[in-house]
Write an enzyme that holds these catalytic residues in place. Sequence first.
Site, PDB file in Angstrom:
ATOM      1  N   GLY A   9      17.724  34.432  50.015  1.00  0.00           N
ATOM      2  CA  GLY A   9      18.519  35.328  50.478  1.00  0.00           C
ATOM      3  C   GLY A   9      19.726  35.477  49.924  1.00  0.00           C
ATOM      4  N   ARG A  12      23.084  39.426  48.930  1.00  0.00           N
ATOM      5  CA  ARG A  12      23.917  39.802  48.772  1.00  0.00           C
ATOM      6  C   ARG A  12      24.771  38.798  49.489  1.00  0.00           C
ATOM      7  NH1 ARG A  12      22.883  43.498  54.714  1.00  0.00           N
ATOM      8  NH2 ARG A  12      22.060  42.055  55.776  1.00  0.00           N
ATOM      9  N   THR A  34      13.915  39.651  51.266  1.00  0.00           N
ATOM     10  CA  THR A  34      13.158  40.745  51.919  1.00  0.00           C
ATOM     11  C   THR A  34      13.161  41.811  51.838  1.00  0.00           C
ATOM     12  OG1 THR A  34      15.124  40.554  54.081  1.00  0.00           O
ATOM     13  CG2 THR A  34      13.090  39.032  54.389  1.00  0.00           C
ATOM     14  N   SER A 147      26.067  25.120  57.718  1.00  0.00           N
ATOM     15  CA  SER A 147      26.825  25.538  58.163  1.00  0.00           C
ATOM     16  C   SER A 147      27.865  24.183  58.747  1.00  0.00           C
ATOM     17  CB  SER A 147      26.628  26.828  59.264  1.00  0.00           C
ATOM     18  OG  SER A 147      27.570  27.348  59.761  1.00  0.00           O
ATOM     19  N   TYR A 160      21.813  28.975  67.092  1.00  0.00           N
ATOM     20  CA  TYR A 160      21.809  29.320  66.042  1.00  0.00           C
ATOM     21  C   TYR A 160      22.678  27.679  64.741  1.00  0.00           C
ATOM     22  CZ  TYR A 160      24.577  30.295  61.087  1.00  0.00           C
ATOM     23  OH  TYR A 160      25.439  30.529  60.110  1.00  0.00           O
TER      24      TYR A 160
END
Length: 256
Positions: A9, A12, A34, A147, A160
């Site tokens: 990932g 960015r 991706t 997270s 999530y």
Amino acid sequence: MKKIAIVTGARRGIGLAIAKKLLSDGYTVVLCATAAPEEVKDLLAELNRQGEADYVRADISVPEDREALLDHALEKFGRIDVLVNNAGVACKVRLNILETTPESFERLMRINCEGTFFMCQGAANRMIACQKRGFPQYTPRIVNISSISAYTSSTSRGEYCISKAGISMITKLFADELAQYGIPVFEVRPGIIATDMTAGVHEKYEKMIAEGVTPIRRFGQPEDVANCVSAACSGLLDFGTGTVLNADGGFHIRRL
């Protein structure tokens, strides 16, 4: 021999900041996302002015892509020293847990949780194989990006939260299993970070920060997370395998 880091990932946001930081720390970095290679051509050229960077198009939710990514790094560079599992997605639409769909739940679990688990598994087995080959000064490590949602309820995006809680347990499990091989595993927990993922709720979070939801009253930056990853990769924390590094402005203090 130069150390090799894989960052998923990494096109960015947080992933890109991690890739840049590890480049500055002297790693050769294999970025994964991706996007098609032609879409990251300019970015890769920029990164290669800072160090040695490579790119592999891969979707970590696809078993064949995971294997291809890990095999590419090993075959091209001969070793894998660091895996940073950063790739992850948010809900396409925020829905209350009384309304959310199986499709949304399964998507987040497949990418955030299953993808992270099997990237850890694949990298760990290759790292153990590299150890057996007797590389000098070979001290591999794995860092998983979760997270504050791993322990914070958000009923408008419950899937999530569950996927991030899963990453916390994945970190514990692999830290436990890989301790016998001397491979430490760490978890970095970002808080409210200024990225594309939070852009849609920027005003909401800006107000919460101003009101003191975090002791440090500013948005986190991707570089704040990257610095925690760098610390985890430094070797100074290895005896604390399984440690959680909070990049959250003090949110975890849970003050009254």
